[in-house]
Scaffold this motif. Structure first.
Motif, PDB file in Angstrom:
ATOM      1  N   PHE A 122      26.158  48.011  29.923  1.00 38.57           N
ATOM      2  CA  PHE A 122      26.244  47.346  31.222  1.00 38.57           C
ATOM      3  C   PHE A 122      26.680  48.330  32.305  1.00 38.57           C
ATOM      4  CE2 PHE A 122      26.412  42.874  29.522  1.00 38.57           C
ATOM      5  CZ  PHE A 122      25.421  42.371  30.342  1.00 38.57           C
ATOM      6  N   SER A 123      27.501  49.335  31.935  1.00 41.41           N
ATOM      7  CA  SER A 123      27.988  50.302  32.919  1.00 41.41           C
ATOM      8  C   SER A 123      26.867  51.178  33.466  1.00 41.41           C
ATOM      9  CB  SER A 123      29.086  51.170  32.301  1.00 41.41           C
ATOM     10  OG  SER A 123      28.575  51.895  31.193  1.00 41.41           O
ATOM     11  N   GLN A 124      25.712  51.180  32.808  1.00 42.59           N
ATOM     12  CA  GLN A 124      24.575  51.983  33.284  1.00 42.59           C
ATOM     13  C   GLN A 124      23.780  51.271  34.371  1.00 42.59           C
ATOM     14  OE1 GLN A 124      22.184  53.499  29.983  1.00 42.59           O
ATOM     15  NE2 GLN A 124      23.973  53.388  28.619  1.00 42.59           N
ATOM     16  N   LEU A 125      24.061  49.989  34.549  1.00 42.20           N
ATOM     17  CA  LEU A 125      23.356  49.235  35.588  1.00 42.20           C
ATOM     18  C   LEU A 125      24.088  49.426  36.912  1.00 42.20           C
ATOM     19  CD1 LEU A 125      22.651  45.991  33.514  1.00 42.20           C
ATOM     20  CD2 LEU A 125      21.004  47.752  34.170  1.00 42.20           C
ATOM     21  N   LYS A 126      23.822  50.549  37.546  1.00 39.22           N
ATOM     22  CA  LYS A 126      24.579  50.969  38.730  1.00 39.22           C
ATOM     23  C   LYS A 126      24.324  50.095  39.949  1.00 39.22           C
ATOM     24  CE  LYS A 126      26.250  54.540  36.524  1.00 39.22           C
ATOM     25  NZ  LYS A 126      27.683  54.569  36.121  1.00 39.22           N
ATOM     26  N   TRP A 127      23.211  49.376  39.938  1.00 39.62           N
ATOM     27  CA  TRP A 127      22.876  48.574  41.112  1.00 39.62           C
ATOM     28  C   TRP A 127      23.068  47.076  40.882  1.00 39.62           C
ATOM     29  CZ3 TRP A 127      22.184  51.399  45.341  1.00 39.62           C
ATOM     30  CH2 TRP A 127      21.791  52.733  45.179  1.00 39.62           C
ATOM     31  N   LEU A 128      23.543  46.695  39.697  1.00 46.50           N
ATOM     32  CA  LEU A 128      23.676  45.278  39.372  1.00 46.50           C
ATOM     33  C   LEU A 128      24.731  44.620  40.262  1.00 46.50           C
ATOM     34  CD1 LEU A 128      22.598  43.104  37.424  1.00 46.50           C
ATOM     35  CD2 LEU A 128      24.559  43.600  35.946  1.00 46.50           C
ATOM     36  N   GLN A 129      24.306  43.596  40.984  1.00 46.51           N
ATOM     37  CA  GLN A 129      25.193  42.902  41.913  1.00 46.51           C
ATOM     38  C   GLN A 129      25.472  41.454  41.506  1.00 46.51           C
ATOM     39  OE1 GLN A 129      23.516  43.207  45.845  1.00 46.51           O
ATOM     40  NE2 GLN A 129      23.279  45.423  45.720  1.00 46.51           N
ATOM     41  N   ARG A 130      24.561  40.874  40.765  1.00 43.82           N
ATOM     42  CA  ARG A 130      24.690  39.451  40.425  1.00 43.82           C
ATOM     43  C   ARG A 130      24.435  39.271  38.937  1.00 43.82           C
ATOM     44  NH1 ARG A 130      24.096  34.571  43.421  1.00 43.82           N
ATOM     45  NH2 ARG A 130      23.432  32.822  42.128  1.00 43.82           N
ATOM     46  N   LEU A 131      25.410  38.645  38.221  1.00 48.35           N
ATOM     47  CA  LEU A 131      25.290  38.401  36.791  1.00 48.35           C
ATOM     48  C   LEU A 131      25.654  36.942  36.520  1.00 48.35           C
ATOM     49  CD1 LEU A 131      24.793  39.442  33.924  1.00 48.35           C
ATOM     50  CD2 LEU A 131      27.194  40.148  33.837  1.00 48.35           C
ATOM     51  N   ASP A 132      24.676  36.180  36.031  1.00 49.62           N
ATOM     52  CA  ASP A 132      24.859  34.753  35.771  1.00 49.62           C
ATOM     53  C   ASP A 132      24.646  34.503  34.283  1.00 49.62           C
ATOM     54  OD1 ASP A 132      24.846  32.016  35.569  1.00 49.62           O
ATOM     55  OD2 ASP A 132      23.422  31.666  37.201  1.00 49.62           O
ATOM     56  N   LEU A 133      25.742  34.221  33.570  1.00 53.36           N
ATOM     57  CA  LEU A 133      25.695  33.961  32.126  1.00 53.36           C
ATOM     58  C   LEU A 133      26.279  32.594  31.799  1.00 53.36           C
ATOM     59  CD1 LEU A 133      26.918  37.462  30.859  1.00 53.36           C
ATOM     60  CD2 LEU A 133      24.563  36.631  30.998  1.00 53.36           C
ATOM     61  N   SER A 149      31.840  48.256  38.087  1.00 52.99           N
ATOM     62  CA  SER A 149      30.521  47.742  38.425  1.00 52.99           C
ATOM     63  C   SER A 149      30.535  47.268  39.876  1.00 52.99           C
ATOM     64  CB  SER A 149      30.156  46.582  37.492  1.00 52.99           C
ATOM     65  OG  SER A 149      28.992  45.926  37.931  1.00 52.99           O
ATOM     66  N   PRO A 150      29.384  47.354  40.553  1.00 50.75           N
ATOM     67  CA  PRO A 150      29.307  46.853  41.937  1.00 50.75           C
ATOM     68  C   PRO A 150      29.076  45.350  42.017  1.00 50.75           C
ATOM     69  CG  PRO A 150      27.209  47.822  41.322  1.00 50.75           C
ATOM     70  CD  PRO A 150      28.130  48.030  40.149  1.00 50.75           C
ATOM     71  N   LEU A 151      29.284  44.629  40.925  1.00 49.47           N
ATOM     72  CA  LEU A 151      29.049  43.187  40.932  1.00 49.47           C
ATOM     73  C   LEU A 151      29.801  42.501  42.070  1.00 49.47           C
ATOM     74  CD1 LEU A 151      29.254  41.965  37.211  1.00 49.47           C
ATOM     75  CD2 LEU A 151      27.248  41.938  38.686  1.00 49.47           C
ATOM     76  N   GLY A 170      39.831  42.189  37.375  1.00 50.28           N
ATOM     77  CA  GLY A 170      40.347  42.560  38.682  1.00 50.28           C
ATOM     78  C   GLY A 170      40.346  44.054  38.923  1.00 50.28           C
ATOM     79  N   VAL A 171      40.390  44.845  37.851  1.00 47.00           N
ATOM     80  CA  VAL A 171      40.423  46.306  37.976  1.00 47.00           C
ATOM     81  C   VAL A 171      39.022  46.878  38.125  1.00 47.00           C
ATOM     82  CG1 VAL A 171      41.088  48.452  36.837  1.00 47.00           C
ATOM     83  CG2 VAL A 171      42.563  46.428  36.663  1.00 47.00           C
ATOM     84  N   ASN A 172      38.109  46.447  37.245  1.00 49.24           N
ATOM     85  CA  ASN A 172      36.770  47.027  37.210  1.00 49.24           C
ATOM     86  C   ASN A 172      35.796  46.363  38.172  1.00 49.24           C
ATOM     87  OD1 ASN A 172      37.705  48.676  35.161  1.00 49.24           O
ATOM     88  ND2 ASN A 172      36.921  47.365  33.529  1.00 49.24           N
ATOM     89  N   LEU A 173      36.022  45.103  38.482  1.00 43.05           N
ATOM     90  CA  LEU A 173      35.079  44.366  39.323  1.00 43.05           C
ATOM     91  C   LEU A 173      35.728  44.041  40.666  1.00 43.05           C
ATOM     92  CD1 LEU A 173      33.672  41.923  36.602  1.00 43.05           C
ATOM     93  CD2 LEU A 173      32.891  44.222  37.187  1.00 43.05           C
ATOM     94  N   PHE A 174      36.241  45.065  41.294  1.00 40.82           N
ATOM     95  CA  PHE A 174      37.015  44.868  42.517  1.00 40.82           C
ATOM     96  C   PHE A 174      36.153  44.449  43.700  1.00 40.82           C
ATOM     97  CE2 PHE A 174      35.806  49.257  41.930  1.00 40.82           C
ATOM     98  CZ  PHE A 174      35.248  49.616  43.139  1.00 40.82           C
ATOM     99  N   GLN A 175      34.808  44.500  43.557  1.00 46.92           N
ATOM    100  CA  GLN A 175      33.930  44.088  44.648  1.00 46.92           C
ATOM    101  C   GLN A 175      33.594  42.594  44.594  1.00 46.92           C
ATOM    102  OE1 GLN A 175      33.057  45.998  47.033  1.00 46.92           O
ATOM    103  NE2 GLN A 175      33.137  48.114  46.335  1.00 46.92           N
TER     104      GLN A 175
END
Length: 679
Positions: A122-133, A149-151, A170-175
């Motif tokens: 998942f860390s290779q998806l540098k442009w991923l902004q929206r993830l719906d699971l 991630s830029p999510l 909160g640390v990795n998905l600060f966006q």
């Protein structure tokens, strides 16, 4: 701050330009991405029949569930919404999704995902902004920690995530701007550290988990962009006082959901800083209506303070304090006195059920509410006519006035609208010839008139209401024969599974039906339980053969009437029938053995008739008890103790047939309640 973003955009444009140069003469998406899509398809075992319907050829940008960039080369969005059957979990390999280097949106809701293989990809998806699971079966919360991630959008609601909410979010998905972790199994303390790091969050939804502890709204004070907060239905005790000098919130919430949060007090701050929706149902609020302020005008459009312990009268100028309300729910409290005027053109949904209101419905409620779609006044002490003849509710669709003391005839105002879907006026003191007042309501799905004093024949107008799902005329004084046109109602005769039988329902749209004195509540998918109850009247004649064509109904109750003749063997055509009650009539002849073909039949009662001969055996009929056949002295065979002779024409007399109310109810409703639990 703007320069790094500019560099990223230039780099991205340069990469697109190179791709265009390389593929100047080619068409369709990149072969590496097309191959990855086909591998994902192969890994998705047991897909729905409609999935991948146009996945052929090389133009994969035109495939269903795929969107590409403007060049039609790079895949930007993958959306597989509920494409898999729920047979066994799916464990997608993230390295396949990592092949889409420009992927911005990945939506895989409702595919029974149990987890992921090669999660680090998942860390290779540098442009991923929206993830719906959402609506999957993911259990391991550590699967959420795959690096920065830029999510900006993450929805993991409706899974099986357990343990503490991981701080890495909160640390990795600060966006993150939108985070939905609702309807999971997270437990432990409220994740305060996560909250403090999500400085860009706008929508935070953590409802329906098992989070514990006492928290104050002050912990959200520094989230300046927050406009939606839902922490309902956990094990939290929430304090709403935020006026102290140490707590000065920097946000003005649009929507706040604090259902079942052990609130004991409501801060006036909420009224001034919640600009649209305030949900406070299921708490421990006590005292009178909490907000009686002069010269105060709230911006709220939705206010729910249902299921509390509030009492006293409502202020008559409530509409002045809340001029923009569209949705008001004060149900399940102890409010009393007369209903306030509720004058206002904005109100669309009004629910005041299960209180102690008395008196008549104010004229202003029926003449000056032109936008009202939903009105529920059930379970009060209201009296008088249902509505005056000059009432005007042009948009009303769903009306619940059951369990009051209304008198008069069927309300004339209902004839002014052809849009009614639900009319529930059970258990009042209404009377008169029903056939003289009942209008034809072509869109009506639920007509519940049980427990009144209506008389005369069953109106033939019902046969023109082709979308009826549930009809309850029980516990009245209706007479005559059952109309022979009942098979004109399409929803009762339709056997094609494509027929739109389901009606989106929740507690607002729930209905309650008395079945032989037992109150049964349906709150979800009530259209999936169509049926007819005409019990406890004075109906005569035979069971019309047209009733044997109602192949979609689930329950049929004609008990406690004066019906004669034989039980039609063609009732076996009602393939979906689960409950059949013909008790306490004057039916004669044998119990048709064809009824054993009713494979779904769970409740069966023919007690206290004049039936004779051998009781059918086999299949589910072997599960019915003695009480379901009481009061038929000429019946023989199991489960009765009467043994049949060789030809079962002159069976022994059942001399001890006595009516047993207790065993009768146990027989008819023991398995019925099990059935209701499924719905």
């Amino acid at each position: 701050m703007g320069r790094p973003k500019l560099v990223m955009e230039i780099t991205r444009f340069y990469r697109w330009f190179l791709v265009l140069l390389l593929c100047f003469d080619c068409r369709g998406c990149l072969e590496v991405e097309r191959a990855a899509l086909l591998q994902i398809k192969d890994s998705m075992t047991s897909p729905q029949e409609s999935a991948f319907s146009n996945w052929y050829g090389k133009e994969c940008c035109e495939w269903e569930g795929i969107e590409c960039d403007p060049t039609q080369i790079r895949i930007h969005k993958i959306f597989f919404h509920y494409w898999r059957d729920r047979l066994k979990p799916w464990y997608p390999n993230v390295t396949l999704f990592a092949q889409f280097e420009e992927l911005q949106e990945l939506e895989l809701p409702g595919n029974h995902i149990g987890g992921f293989l090669s999660l680090h990809a998942f860390s290779q998806l540098k442009w991923l902004q929206r993830l719906d699971l959402r609506d999957n079966s993911i259990q391991n919360g550590s699967n959420l920690c795959w690096g920065r991630s830029p999510l900006y959008f993450l929805d993991l609601s409706g899974n099986k995530l357990q343990g503490n909410v991981p701080d890495c979010l909160g640390v990795n998905l600060f966006q993150l701007q939108h985070l939905d972790l609702s309807n999971n199994q997270f437990n432990g303390p409220f994740p305060a550290l996560l909250i403090s790091n999500l400085t860009k969050i706008e929508s935070l939804i953590l409802s329906s988990n098992e989070l514990q502890g006492t928290i104050s709204l002050c912990i959200f004070a520094n989230l300046s962009k927050l406009n939606e907060l839902d922490i309902s239905f956990n094990h939290l005790e929430v304090q709403t006082e935020v006026e102290s000098s140490s707590c000065s919130p920097s946000f003005s919430l649009n929507s706040l959901f604090l259902g079942d949060c052990n609130l004991k007090k409501v801060s006036p701050w909420l009224l001034h800083n919640i600009t649209s929706e305030l949900w406070l149902g299921g708490n421990n609020l006590t005292g009178p209506f909490p907000w009686k302020f002069q010269n105060f005008s709230s911006k709220l459009t939705i206010l729910d303070i249902s299921d509390n312990f509030l009492h006293g009268t409502l202020p008559r100028d409530i509409n002045l304090n809340f001029p923009q309300l569209r949705h008001l729910d004060l149900s399940n409290n102890s409010f009393n006195g007369n209903l306030p005027p509720f004058v206002g053109n904005q109100l669309q949904m009004l629910r005041l059920s299960d209180n102690q209101f008395q008196g008549e419905i104010p004229h202003s409620m029926t003449s000056n509410m032109s936008c009202l779609l939903y009105l529920r006044l059930s379970g009060n002490h209201l009296t008088g006519d249902l509505f005056p003849r000059n009432s005007s509710l042009p948009k009303l669709r769903r009306l619940y006035l059951d369990r009051n003391q209304f008198s008069g005839t069927f309300p004339y105002v209902l004839s002014k609208s052809m849009e009614f879907e639900i009319v529930d006026i059970q258990d009042n003191d209404l009377s008169g010839e029903l056939s003289s007042y009942l209008p034809v309501l072509p869109k009506l799905k639920y007509l519940l008139l049980g427990g009144n004093q209506f008389k005369g024949q069953i109106p033939r107008q019902l046969c023109q209401m082709r979308d009826l799902h549930i009809l309850d005329l029980s516990r009245n004084s209706l007479s005559g024969e059952i109309p022979d046109c009942v098979d004109n109602v399409t929803s009762w005769t339709w056997v094609d599974s494509s027929y739109p039988r389901y009606f989106v329902s929740d507690s607002w749209n729930s209905i309650e039906i008395f079945i032989n004195g037992i109150l049964v509540s349906f709150e979800m998918m009530i259209s999936a339980f169509p049926g007819i109850d005409v019990s406890s009247n004075r109906l005569t004649g035979r069971i019309p053969i047209q009733m044997t064509r109602l192949r979609s109904i689930i329950f049929l109750n004609m008990s406690s009437n004066l019906l004669t003749g034989q039980i039609p063997s063609s009732l076996a055509n009602l393939a979906e029938l689960e409950s059949l009650d013909l008790s306490h009539n004057n039916l004669s002849g044998a119990v048709p053995p064809e009824l054993t073909d009713l494979g779904f039949l769970e409740v069966f009662n023919v007690s206290f008739n004049n039936l004779s001969g051998m009781i059918p055996m086999g299949k589910q009929f072997d599960t019915f008890t003695n009480d379901c056949y009481l009061g038929n002295p000429d019946l023989c065979g199991l489960p009765l103790s009467n043994k049949c002779d060789g030809n079962a024409k002159t069976p022994p007399v059942y001399s001890d047939a006595k009516k047993s109310d207790t065993s009768y109810i146990l027989c008819c409703f023991g398995m019925y309640f099990l059935l209701v639990l499924v719905f």
